[in-house]
Design a protein around this motif. Structure first.
Motif, PDB file in Angstrom:
ATOM      1  N   ARG A   1     -52.759 -54.206  -8.443  1.00 24.10           N
ATOM      2  CA  ARG A   1     -52.122 -55.103  -9.406  1.00 24.10           C
ATOM      3  C   ARG A   1     -50.675 -54.721  -9.688  1.00 24.10           C
ATOM      4  O   ARG A   1     -49.791 -55.587  -9.758  1.00 24.10           O
ATOM      5  CB  ARG A   1     -52.924 -55.142 -10.705  1.00 24.10           C
ATOM      6  N   SER A   2     -50.418 -53.433  -9.875  1.00 19.48           N
ATOM      7  CA  SER A   2     -49.052 -53.004 -10.167  1.00 19.48           C
ATOM      8  C   SER A   2     -48.119 -53.291  -8.995  1.00 19.48           C
ATOM      9  O   SER A   2     -46.979 -53.735  -9.188  1.00 19.48           O
ATOM     10  CB  SER A   2     -49.028 -51.510 -10.501  1.00 19.48           C
ATOM     11  N   ALA A   3     -48.591 -53.038  -7.784  1.00 15.40           N
ATOM     12  CA  ALA A   3     -47.773 -53.308  -6.601  1.00 15.40           C
ATOM     13  C   ALA A   3     -47.500 -54.797  -6.451  1.00 15.40           C
ATOM     14  O   ALA A   3     -46.413 -55.203  -6.011  1.00 15.40           O
ATOM     15  CB  ALA A   3     -48.459 -52.757  -5.356  1.00 15.40           C
ATOM     16  N   ARG A   4     -48.457 -55.622  -6.820  1.00 14.88           N
ATOM     17  CA  ARG A   4     -48.268 -57.071  -6.726  1.00 14.88           C
ATOM     18  C   ARG A   4     -47.200 -57.532  -7.717  1.00 14.88           C
ATOM     19  O   ARG A   4     -46.369 -58.386  -7.391  1.00 14.88           O
ATOM     20  CB  ARG A   4     -49.592 -57.796  -6.949  1.00 14.88           C
ATOM     21  N   LEU A   5     -47.203 -56.976  -8.917  1.00 14.49           N
ATOM     22  CA  LEU A   5     -46.145 -57.315  -9.867  1.00 14.49           C
ATOM     23  C   LEU A   5     -44.784 -56.862  -9.332  1.00 14.49           C
ATOM     24  O   LEU A   5     -43.794 -57.606  -9.404  1.00 14.49           O
ATOM     25  CB  LEU A   5     -46.424 -56.673 -11.223  1.00 14.49           C
ATOM     26  N   GLN A   6     -44.707 -55.657  -8.791  1.00 18.44           N
ATOM     27  CA  GLN A   6     -43.459 -55.166  -8.213  1.00 18.44           C
ATOM     28  C   GLN A   6     -42.990 -56.082  -7.084  1.00 18.44           C
ATOM     29  O   GLN A   6     -41.801 -56.400  -6.978  1.00 18.44           O
ATOM     30  CB  GLN A   6     -43.643 -53.741  -7.706  1.00 18.44           C
ATOM     31  N   ALA A   7     -43.918 -56.500  -6.236  1.00 20.32           N
ATOM     32  CA  ALA A   7     -43.574 -57.367  -5.115  1.00 20.32           C
ATOM     33  C   ALA A   7     -43.012 -58.703  -5.592  1.00 20.32           C
ATOM     34  O   ALA A   7     -42.077 -59.250  -4.998  1.00 20.32           O
ATOM     35  CB  ALA A   7     -44.807 -57.594  -4.238  1.00 20.32           C
ATOM     36  N   PHE A   8     -43.571 -59.231  -6.681  1.00 22.64           N
ATOM     37  CA  PHE A   8     -43.100 -60.492  -7.260  1.00 22.64           C
ATOM     38  C   PHE A   8     -41.643 -60.362  -7.704  1.00 22.64           C
ATOM     39  O   PHE A   8     -40.828 -61.258  -7.484  1.00 22.64           O
ATOM     40  CB  PHE A   8     -44.010 -60.864  -8.436  1.00 22.64           C
ATOM     41  N   VAL A   9     -41.321 -59.239  -8.322  1.00 22.40           N
ATOM     42  CA  VAL A   9     -39.960 -59.001  -8.797  1.00 22.40           C
ATOM     43  C   VAL A   9     -39.010 -58.758  -7.624  1.00 22.40           C
ATOM     44  O   VAL A   9     -37.910 -59.324  -7.558  1.00 22.40           O
ATOM     45  CB  VAL A   9     -39.929 -57.806  -9.772  1.00 22.40           C
TER      46      VAL A   9
ATOM     47  N   LEU B   1     -43.528 -58.203 -19.013  1.00 23.97           N
ATOM     48  CA  LEU B   1     -44.604 -57.587 -18.237  1.00 23.97           C
ATOM     49  C   LEU B   1     -44.012 -56.531 -17.323  1.00 23.97           C
ATOM     50  O   LEU B   1     -43.138 -56.828 -16.500  1.00 23.97           O
ATOM     51  CB  LEU B   1     -45.327 -58.631 -17.383  1.00 23.97           C
ATOM     52  N   THR B   2     -44.480 -55.302 -17.468  1.00 25.77           N
ATOM     53  CA  THR B   2     -44.148 -54.228 -16.549  1.00 25.77           C
ATOM     54  C   THR B   2     -45.447 -53.793 -15.867  1.00 25.77           C
ATOM     55  O   THR B   2     -46.541 -54.143 -16.334  1.00 25.77           O
ATOM     56  CB  THR B   2     -43.534 -53.029 -17.291  1.00 25.77           C
ATOM     57  N   PRO B   3     -45.367 -53.042 -14.784  1.00 25.89           N
ATOM     58  CA  PRO B   3     -46.613 -52.554 -14.186  1.00 25.89           C
ATOM     59  C   PRO B   3     -47.490 -51.804 -15.187  1.00 25.89           C
ATOM     60  O   PRO B   3     -48.715 -51.958 -15.190  1.00 25.89           O
ATOM     61  CB  PRO B   3     -46.116 -51.630 -13.069  1.00 25.89           C
ATOM     62  N   THR B   4     -46.868 -51.021 -16.075  1.00 25.34           N
ATOM     63  CA  THR B   4     -47.639 -50.246 -17.051  1.00 25.34           C
ATOM     64  C   THR B   4     -48.276 -51.142 -18.095  1.00 25.34           C
ATOM     65  O   THR B   4     -49.470 -51.010 -18.398  1.00 25.34           O
ATOM     66  CB  THR B   4     -46.729 -49.214 -17.741  1.00 25.34           C
TER      67      THR B   4
ATOM     68  N   PRO C   1     -44.803 -73.306 -14.970  1.00 20.51           N
ATOM     69  CA  PRO C   1     -45.406 -73.836 -16.190  1.00 20.51           C
ATOM     70  C   PRO C   1     -45.544 -72.770 -17.274  1.00 20.51           C
ATOM     71  O   PRO C   1     -45.587 -71.580 -16.967  1.00 20.51           O
ATOM     72  CB  PRO C   1     -46.780 -74.333 -15.723  1.00 20.51           C
ATOM     73  N   ALA C   2     -45.568 -73.246 -18.531  1.00 17.29           N
ATOM     74  CA  ALA C   2     -45.656 -72.339 -19.665  1.00 17.29           C
ATOM     75  C   ALA C   2     -46.959 -71.517 -19.571  1.00 17.29           C
ATOM     76  O   ALA C   2     -47.934 -71.948 -18.949  1.00 17.29           O
ATOM     77  CB  ALA C   2     -45.604 -73.133 -20.962  1.00 17.29           C
ATOM     78  N   PRO C   3     -46.967 -70.321 -20.191  1.00 21.21           N
ATOM     79  CA  PRO C   3     -45.902 -69.738 -21.016  1.00 21.21           C
ATOM     80  C   PRO C   3     -44.863 -68.973 -20.189  1.00 21.21           C
ATOM     81  O   PRO C   3     -45.123 -68.567 -19.051  1.00 21.21           O
ATOM     82  CB  PRO C   3     -46.683 -68.780 -21.919  1.00 21.21           C
ATOM     83  N   MET C   4     -43.679 -68.792 -20.804  1.00 15.89           N
ATOM     84  CA  MET C   4     -42.626 -68.038 -20.147  1.00 15.89           C
ATOM     85  C   MET C   4     -42.943 -66.545 -20.213  1.00 15.89           C
ATOM     86  O   MET C   4     -43.591 -66.067 -21.129  1.00 15.89           O
ATOM     87  CB  MET C   4     -41.280 -68.302 -20.846  1.00 15.89           C
ATOM     88  N   PHE C   5     -42.457 -65.814 -19.208  1.00 15.79           N
ATOM     89  CA  PHE C   5     -42.560 -64.354 -19.247  1.00 15.79           C
ATOM     90  C   PHE C   5     -41.453 -63.747 -18.398  1.00 15.79           C
ATOM     91  O   PHE C   5     -40.834 -64.423 -17.553  1.00 15.79           O
ATOM     92  CB  PHE C   5     -43.935 -63.864 -18.772  1.00 15.79           C
ATOM     93  N   MET C   6     -41.173 -62.481 -18.641  1.00 16.91           N
ATOM     94  CA  MET C   6     -40.192 -61.730 -17.877  1.00 16.91           C
ATOM     95  C   MET C   6     -40.907 -60.554 -17.225  1.00 16.91           C
ATOM     96  O   MET C   6     -41.428 -59.673 -17.911  1.00 16.91           O
ATOM     97  CB  MET C   6     -39.071 -61.207 -18.779  1.00 16.91           C
ATOM     98  N   ALA C   7     -40.966 -60.553 -15.896  1.00 17.13           N
ATOM     99  CA  ALA C   7     -41.556 -59.432 -15.168  1.00 17.13           C
ATOM    100  C   ALA C   7     -40.444 -58.460 -14.798  1.00 17.13           C
ATOM    101  O   ALA C   7     -39.364 -58.871 -14.368  1.00 17.13           O
ATOM    102  CB  ALA C   7     -42.263 -59.932 -13.905  1.00 17.13           C
ATOM    103  N   SER C   8     -40.692 -57.179 -14.982  1.00 17.03           N
ATOM    104  CA  SER C   8     -39.676 -56.177 -14.661  1.00 17.03           C
ATOM    105  C   SER C   8     -40.334 -54.957 -14.032  1.00 17.03           C
ATOM    106  O   SER C   8     -41.519 -54.686 -14.251  1.00 17.03           O
ATOM    107  CB  SER C   8     -38.891 -55.766 -15.912  1.00 17.03           C
ATOM    108  N   ALA C   9     -39.552 -54.224 -13.247  1.00 19.52           N
ATOM    109  CA  ALA C   9     -40.077 -53.040 -12.578  1.00 19.52           C
ATOM    110  C   ALA C   9     -38.947 -52.047 -12.339  1.00 19.52           C
ATOM    111  O   ALA C   9     -37.830 -52.433 -11.994  1.00 19.52           O
ATOM    112  CB  ALA C   9     -40.729 -53.412 -11.246  1.00 19.52           C
ATOM    113  N   ARG C  10     -39.244 -50.765 -12.540  1.00 22.13           N
ATOM    114  CA  ARG C  10     -38.330 -49.698 -12.194  1.00 22.13           C
ATOM    115  C   ARG C  10     -38.605 -49.302 -10.744  1.00 22.13           C
ATOM    116  O   ARG C  10     -39.719 -48.944 -10.390  1.00 22.13           O
ATOM    117  CB  ARG C  10     -38.522 -48.515 -13.140  1.00 22.13           C
ATOM    118  N   ILE C  11     -37.561 -49.393  -9.909  1.00 25.70           N
ATOM    119  CA  ILE C  11     -37.679 -49.086  -8.490  1.00 25.70           C
ATOM    120  C   ILE C  11     -37.134 -47.682  -8.251  1.00 25.70           C
ATOM    121  O   ILE C  11     -35.977 -47.394  -8.565  1.00 25.70           O
ATOM    122  CB  ILE C  11     -36.905 -50.114  -7.640  1.00 25.70           C
TER     123      ILE C  11
END
Length: 262
Positions: free
Chosen positions: A160-168, A18-21, A121-131
């Motif tokens: 939503r995108s900022a929230r994903l970035q914040a998580f990473v 998962l990326t912001p895009t 808990p499942a499912p697994m995912f990888m969140a990533s972001a370019r800073i």
């Protein structure tokens, strides 16, 4: 098991990225996510003009890699050498230089990729972001995302995108005993103020983790069903880069793919 389920191809990897895009694309239209992120189809139609945004990001990356963004002679050499010495580009770089974290924060870095793995808990995912830019000060790892278009939100806590970035970023900051903060740095001259930064606490981060886990679960179900239906909404479809080839498109389009003369 239905025949459709039995025939549904496995398109999702075991660990979904998962990326912001890609996250925004999934939330906007599942068919677009399928075509762009899982099948990797080149865009068939024109979309919103991103030339300026890509150019500014590239120029700032080069400026920071080879010198300082507030060194006028260095910036002149970079812009002149690349043939991009326009008033707009120069004004955006000058506006960034006044706010660059290298001026006020320690451990300033630019253009870094951060990831965070979710196992259970499942499912697994990888969140990533370019800073685009990162600095450390006042107990925070402060990260910037350069923006060249119009301002979409007043508070990044609601983006939503900022929230994903914040998580990473929070995971990256925690290793250093710090908290994460996300900022959008608007470079267009007409944008006077940046949105309110987002400094997530533990409750925010737990909520974001579930916000990201749930769509990955929905992606798994979508794959099992084999549907990947589009939204068929004219407002959404009119800027989609696949509108001329999508069976769910509610907007006309003409493919821009090159055609070989036979």
């Amino acid at each position: 098991m239905s025949e459709r389920r039995a025939r549904a191809p496995k398109l999702l990897p075991d660990i979904v990225s998962l990326t912001p895009t890609s996250y925004e694309r999934w939330r906007r239209c599942r068919r677009e996510y399928l075509i762009a992120d899982l099948l990797g189809v080149p865009a068939s139609d024109d979309g919103p003009n991103s030339v300026v945004g890509v150019l500014i990001h590239d120029m700032l990356r080069y400026v920071h890699e080879h010198g300082a963004c507030d060194a006028a002679e260095h910036v002149d050499d970079v812009l002149g050498g690349h043939g991009f010495d326009s008033d707009l580009v120069r004004s955006m770089i000058e506006r960034h230089a006044r706010r660059c974290p290298a001026r006020s924060a320690s451990s300033a870095r630019h253009e870094i990729d951060l990831v965070r793995f979710h196992r259970s808990p499942a499912p697994m995912f990888m969140a990533s972001a370019r800073i685009d830019a990162r600095g450390v000060h006042d107990g925070f790892v402060d990260v910037r995302d350069y923006k060249t278009g119009r301002r979409q939100t007043d508070r990044l806590a609601e983006d939503r995108s900022a929230r994903l970035q914040a998580f990473v970023v929070a995971n990256h900051a925690r290793v250093q005993g710090l908290r994460g903060r996300v900022r959008y740095e608007h470079l267009a001259p007409e944008i006077l103020d940046d949105p309110e930064p987002f400094e997530p606490d533990d409750d925010d981060l737990l909520a974001i983790e579930e916000e990201l886990r749930s769509p990955v679960e929905a992606m798994r179900e979508e794959q099992a069903q084999g549907e990947w239906a589009g939204v068929s909404d004219q407002e959404v479809c009119r800027t989609c880069r696949y509108r001329s080839i999508c069976a769910y498109s509610a907007a006309p389009g003409a493919a821009i793919w090159p055609v070989l003369a036979l």
